[in-house]
Design a protein around this motif. Structure first.
Motif, PDB file in Angstrom:
ATOM      1  N   LYS A 114      12.911 -16.936 -40.495  1.00  0.00           N
ATOM      2  CA  LYS A 114      12.663 -15.592 -41.018  1.00  0.00           C
ATOM      3  C   LYS A 114      11.177 -15.309 -41.214  1.00  0.00           C
ATOM      4  O   LYS A 114      10.800 -14.183 -41.567  1.00  0.00           O
ATOM      5  CB  LYS A 114      13.404 -15.401 -42.342  1.00  0.00           C
ATOM      6  N   THR A 115      10.354 -16.330 -41.014  1.00  0.00           N
ATOM      7  CA  THR A 115       8.919 -16.140 -41.130  1.00  0.00           C
ATOM      8  C   THR A 115       8.445 -15.226 -40.003  1.00  0.00           C
ATOM      9  O   THR A 115       8.918 -15.315 -38.866  1.00  0.00           O
ATOM     10  CB  THR A 115       8.192 -17.493 -41.020  1.00  0.00           C
ATOM     11  N   SER A 116       7.507 -14.364 -40.299  1.00  0.00           N
ATOM     12  CA  SER A 116       7.060 -13.401 -39.292  1.00  0.00           C
ATOM     13  C   SER A 116       6.424 -14.107 -38.104  1.00  0.00           C
ATOM     14  O   SER A 116       5.830 -15.190 -38.238  1.00  0.00           O
ATOM     15  CB  SER A 116       6.051 -12.424 -39.897  1.00  0.00           C
TER      16      SER A 116
ATOM     17  N   HIS B 101       3.809 -13.206 -36.583  1.00  0.00           N
ATOM     18  CA  HIS B 101       2.363 -13.248 -36.836  1.00  0.00           C
ATOM     19  C   HIS B 101       1.977 -14.504 -37.605  1.00  0.00           C
ATOM     20  O   HIS B 101       0.991 -15.178 -37.262  1.00  0.00           O
ATOM     21  CB  HIS B 101       1.930 -11.998 -37.611  1.00  0.00           C
ATOM     22  N   GLU B 102       2.742 -14.831 -38.642  1.00  0.00           N
ATOM     23  CA  GLU B 102       2.414 -16.012 -39.441  1.00  0.00           C
ATOM     24  C   GLU B 102       2.638 -17.303 -38.655  1.00  0.00           C
ATOM     25  O   GLU B 102       1.840 -18.241 -38.727  1.00  0.00           O
ATOM     26  CB  GLU B 102       3.246 -16.038 -40.722  1.00  0.00           C
TER      27      GLU B 102
END
Length: 483
Positions: free
Chosen positions: A61-63, A65-66
């Motif tokens: 679920k981490t973006s 971008h990250e």
């Protein structure tokens, strides 16, 4: 300061000490102990996989971008520590320092190349009409078991790590027992950049591999290595219908066409044959030469190969290092012995830098073989060592047939100033990759060329957007509009 003397398992970003450690010796100086690597067991595999599965629930679920930002930090760390890591890798697998150093540069570029491609790759595609729309989205798979070999451990690890993490998967790595130190140090430092459990490392032998490939929480196995092991992995994966990605061995043909300038192409061909002492999956492993040029090609090749300086990987004068271990040394020396007892002619070349240390390492002289039969063992096998056969041919049709007469199909190369002719022949070769007038990949190739083979040289690809696709599942969402 990197400490290389004792390598533990890595689970949830913490060192895990085990009861047994395997001694690692320098293949170029067998009296030198480089360090010790932990031996894990099935219980450790279970801990690591469960840690990865737990981390996956939030990491997915981490973006994007990250995820990509953390990968760029990993590339930056690798770049900063490249010289130290290269020294460790050369001491454990015998490669000359310049080769190990270049490998880490390739690994850095592989991570950055993946990041550059990822944003457009992960963009959902959507089509719509008056009745509804369809969105095809790319989702992570889950826990990936990544099994990597000893010959180029850093680059081959990062070619799995970067696309898998970019996609939102988590990883359990099993490095080769023959070169686990450098890559494990790198993985530990990179893992510290990511959430706990995203990257885990378990060392061990076949029992650890079996536990990893059969674990019910592992969703895909990405394996680089030999075909015999891949068959065992595939059988294990079948029990729970796991997906597999295999990058396996090769018996890559080089075809020198009759209009090629031998003096111009020989240095490139020799580099493609003997890099890492021939221990490269996509190394040139057989050379087809026009009958009219055969004698002169053999003579000139011997002159070039005789310039190699064979010695320890960290000797700055060395241009050629030892083989990795006793098993590979015995296999290649067995091939050489059988060639010597055949009608073929073998010439062993190169200069020994330290003759007094010769028997204290797995050293072999590079060898060129002529007058071989097209179906002789050295032609049809994957020698994975510094022995290269030259095979004569008379027509394009004949050489295409001989080049394809194998169950391997990883790489290949064609050499000719007539690009149209070379391209026509290249398209007839049964391989995953073919280069024209060069060996290996330029920067453009590393980024955009899918890396992998056909037939028994593999399943799936690494690098490029095709490599990213190995680590995702497609999720199609179809909306029906109400009237």
């Amino acid at each position: 300061m990197i400490e290389a003397s004792r390598i533990h398992l890595l689970i949830r970003n913490e060192d895990v000490v085990t009861e047994q450690y395997t001694e690692v010796r320098d293949p170029g100086r067998l009296t030198d102990v480089v360090g010790f690597v932990a031996k894990g067991n099935a219980g450790h595999v279970d801990q690591a996989v469960r840690a990865a599965d737990e981390a996956y629930q939030s990491w997915r679920k981490t973006s994007l971008h990250e995820r990509l930002s953390l990968l760029l930090k990993a590339a930056e760390w690798l770049e900063q520590e490249a010289s130290v890591l290269a020294t460790i890798v050369s001491r454990e697998n015998g490669m000359v320092y310049s080769t190990s150093r270049a490998e880490i540069t390739l690994a850095v570029n592989a991570i950055r190349g993946t990041v550059e491609l990822a944003e457009s790759f992960f963009r959902a595609s959507r089509v719509e009409d008056e009745h509804g729309w369809v969105s095809v989205e790319k989702q992570p798979i889950g826990v990936i078991a990544a099994i990597v070999p000893w010959n180029a451990p850093i680059i081959l690890t990062m070619q799995k790590l970067a696309p898998a993490l970019a996609a939102g998967n988590t990883l359990v790595f099993k490095p080769s027992p023959f070169a686990a130190m450098g890559v494990s140090i790198a993985l530990k430092q990179i893992a510290a950049l990511f959430p706990s459990g995203v990257i885990n490392v378990v060392h061990g032998d076949g029992d650890v591999g079996a536990a990893l490939t059969t674990h019910f929480l592992v969703r895909k196995i990405s394996f680089t290595g030999g075909g015999a092991t891949a068959k065992h992995v595939m059988k294990a994966a079948a029990e729970s219908l796991k997906n597999v990605h295999f990058e396996l061995g090769g018996n890559d043909p080089t075809i020198v066409l009759d209009d090629a300038n031998v003096d111009d192409i020989l240095p490139k061909i020799i580099g493609g044959v003997f890099r890492r002492s021939g221990q490269v999956c996509f190394a040139i492993k057989r050379i087809y030469v026009p009958h009219a040029k055969y004698d002169s090609f053999f003579r000139k090749m011997c002159e070039w190969v005789d310039e190699f300086k064979i010695g320890h990987g960290l000797d700055e004068n060395s241009t050629f290092g030892p083989l990795i271990n006793r098993q590979q040394f015995q296999y290649v020396t067995g091939l050489i012995d059988r060639i010597k007892h055949s009608p073929a002619k073998i010439v062993e070349l190169g200069k020994k830098l330290d003759p007094g240390n010769w028997n204290n390492g797995y050293y072999l002289q590079p060898a060129v073989v002529r007058d071989v039969e097209p179906d002789q063992e050295i032609v049809v096998c994957e020698q994975f060592g510094p022995v290269i056969p030259l095979i004569p041919y008379r027509t394009d049709e004949e050489v295409i047939r001989m080049a394809n007469q194998t169950e391997y199909g990883l790489g290949s190369s064609i050499w000719s100033p007539d690009l149209e002719r070379a391209l026509r022949i290249a398209r007839e070769i049964e391989a995953g990759m073919t280069t024209i007038n060069g060996y290996g990949q330029l920067h453009l190739g590393h980024k955009y060329m899918p890396f992998g083979g056909v037939k028994q040289s593999g399943i799936g690809r690494e690098n490029s957007e095709v490599g990213l696709a190995e680590f995702i599942e497609y999720h199609a969402i179809h909306l029906h509009k109400t009237t």
